[in-house]
Design an enzyme around this catalytic site. Structure first.
Site, PDB file in Angstrom:
ATOM      1  N   CYS A 299      -2.072   0.743  -0.481  1.00 19.84           N
ATOM      2  CA  CYS A 299      -2.505   0.469   0.884  1.00 19.84           C
ATOM      3  C   CYS A 299      -2.450  -1.012   1.259  1.00 19.84           C
ATOM      4  O   CYS A 299      -2.589  -1.359   2.431  1.00 19.84           O
ATOM      5  CB  CYS A 299      -3.911   1.005   1.088  1.00 19.84           C
ATOM      6  SG  CYS A 299      -4.092   2.734   0.618  1.00 19.84           S
TER       7      CYS A 299
ATOM      8  N   HIS B 245      -6.936  -1.829   7.143  1.00 23.04           N
ATOM      9  CA  HIS B 245      -6.344  -0.596   6.627  1.00 23.04           C
ATOM     10  C   HIS B 245      -7.146   0.592   7.120  1.00 23.04           C
ATOM     11  O   HIS B 245      -8.381   0.587   7.077  1.00 23.04           O
ATOM     12  CB  HIS B 245      -6.315  -0.643   5.103  1.00 23.04           C
ATOM     13  CG  HIS B 245      -6.037   0.677   4.456  1.00 23.04           C
ATOM     14  ND1 HIS B 245      -4.996   1.486   4.847  1.00 23.04           N
ATOM     15  CD2 HIS B 245      -6.680   1.341   3.458  1.00 23.04           C
ATOM     16  CE1 HIS B 245      -5.005   2.586   4.121  1.00 23.04           C
ATOM     17  NE2 HIS B 245      -6.017   2.524   3.268  1.00 23.04           N
TER      18      HIS B 245
ATOM     19  N   ASN C 164      -5.287   8.509   6.888  1.00 29.06           N
ATOM     20  CA  ASN C 164      -4.980   7.361   6.024  1.00 29.06           C
ATOM     21  C   ASN C 164      -3.529   7.474   5.577  1.00 29.06           C
ATOM     22  O   ASN C 164      -3.172   8.373   4.825  1.00 29.06           O
ATOM     23  CB  ASN C 164      -5.928   7.375   4.826  1.00 29.06           C
ATOM     24  CG  ASN C 164      -5.663   6.252   3.836  1.00 29.06           C
ATOM     25  OD1 ASN C 164      -4.616   5.618   3.847  1.00 29.06           O
ATOM     26  ND2 ASN C 164      -6.617   6.017   2.946  1.00 29.06           N
TER      27      ASN C 164
END
Length: 350
Positions: free
Chosen positions: A119, A275, A306
């Site tokens: 990420c 993020h 996500n």
């Protein structure tokens, strides 16, 4: 010995995105795990997530986002001097996905390489592209974050599978007459290496991939039957509490370091794009950083889930589409995830 002429400044020239057509709702997820729409919304802020069709690859999505970014930047693929692809879901350990992406875009013979930093991979790519341009090694660099996380999750797994979506986001980075990318604050903490990790082997016999999973893995030792193949198929899992505490407490410090390094105060920001891991993490980070109400905070996770390396460019692209007045303003971006790894910068929005 001659050296490349140095450039003082760089900037983000344009964003691009690719969002798959398949929408997975919380009601869909509740067919696989014992949960509810209300619980998922309260715990994560997620309402839907995108999933790519079986015949849509990571490279297909990366190409879509890249072409979008190239058009926004006003340059052609042949003008690229480097192509960086951040992904943990390219189906082949080698060759790199970036090399195929570069070929599709007409960027050959530009150097092309992948980043495996989960990420934080997009922010890692921005850090490297910024250095390549400032060093004089490159003029235009493409950075893409692309993930097909649906290939590496078990829908019935409760710790992380319901959070994840597919997609791709991209930027073109080039030279600038004024500062457009602040110093990168990046690093890792291997002591928490297993907080987010894959279980099982990533190497599989092509003919023994579980039904619905992408084919094309490299073969390892003899896989005797489908049961063995199922046990080896990689599945992403996380220790949610460890990740949450680390993200909230440690990443607020990293984000503040990025602000300090850029000489920027929270009230000078136009946008904050962390993020898109969890809505509660986003809100806690904003609170700890004392982000004022005047700053637009990206909450793309509600619709996209996500998407790992793709989440920051996807969320920023959406912010610019919905709030064009943000153009030219400053945005704080921070990525963090498996490794555990992190990266942050302040950028000027194109």
């Amino acid at each position: 010995m001659n050296q490349n002429p140095l450039r003082e400044h760089t900037r983000v020239m344009g964003f691009g995105s690719y969002r798959p057509d398949i929408i997975v709702t919380n009601e869909d997820v509740c067919q696989w795990i014992d949960s509810s729409d209300e619980w998922i919304r309260q715990r994560t802020g997620i309402v839907t997530r995108h999933r790519a069709a079986e015949d849509v690859s990571v490279i297909d999505m990366a190409e879509g986002a890249a072409r979008d970014a190239l058009a926004a930047a006003g340059i052609d693929g042949s003008q690229l001097d480097a192509v960086i692809l951040s992904t943990v879901t390219h189906p082949y350990p080698t060759p790199s996905g970036a090399s195929l992406l570069a070929e599709r875009l007409g960027a050959t013979p530009a150097p092309a390489f992948d980043i495996s930093a989960a990420c934080a991979g997009y922010c890692y790519g921005v850090a490297q592209a910024d250095s390549l341009v400032r060093s004089g090694t490159s003029e235009y660099v493409l950075v893409v974050g692309a993930e097909k996380l649906s290939d590496i999750i078990d829908n019935s797994e409760r710790t992380i599978s319901f959070l994840l979506g597919d997609g791709a986001g991209a930027v073109v980075i080039g030279p600038s007459d004024s500062p457009g990318i602040g110093p990168s604050i990046w690093g890792s903490d291997g002591s928490k290496w297993d907080a987010i990790s894959m279980t099982g082997s990533s190497l599989q016999l092509r003919d023994h991939a579980p039904e619905g999973k992408a084919a094309g893995r490299i073969a390892t030792a003899n896989v005797e039957d489908d049961v063995a193949a199922e046990s080896l198929w990689p599945t992403l899992r996380q220790d949610g509490q460890t990740v949450f505490r680390w993200a909230v407490w440690e990443m607020a410090k990293v984000a503040q370091q990025a602000l300090d390094a850029a000489g920027v105060k929270p009230e000078e920001l136009s946008a904050f794009v962390p993020h898109q891991a969890n809505m509660r993490i986003i809100d806690e980070l904003a609170k700890k950083l004392k982000i004022p109400d005047s700053v637009v905070i990206a909450r793309d996770i509600a619709d996209a889930g996500n998407t790992s390396a793709a989440s920051i460019p996807l969320a920023t692209h959406r912010l610019l589409q919905e709030n064009p007045e943000l153009s030219g303003g400053l945005s704080l971006q921070i990525g963090f995830g498996a490794g555990l790894v992190f990266g942050a910068q302040v950028i000027a929005l194109p």
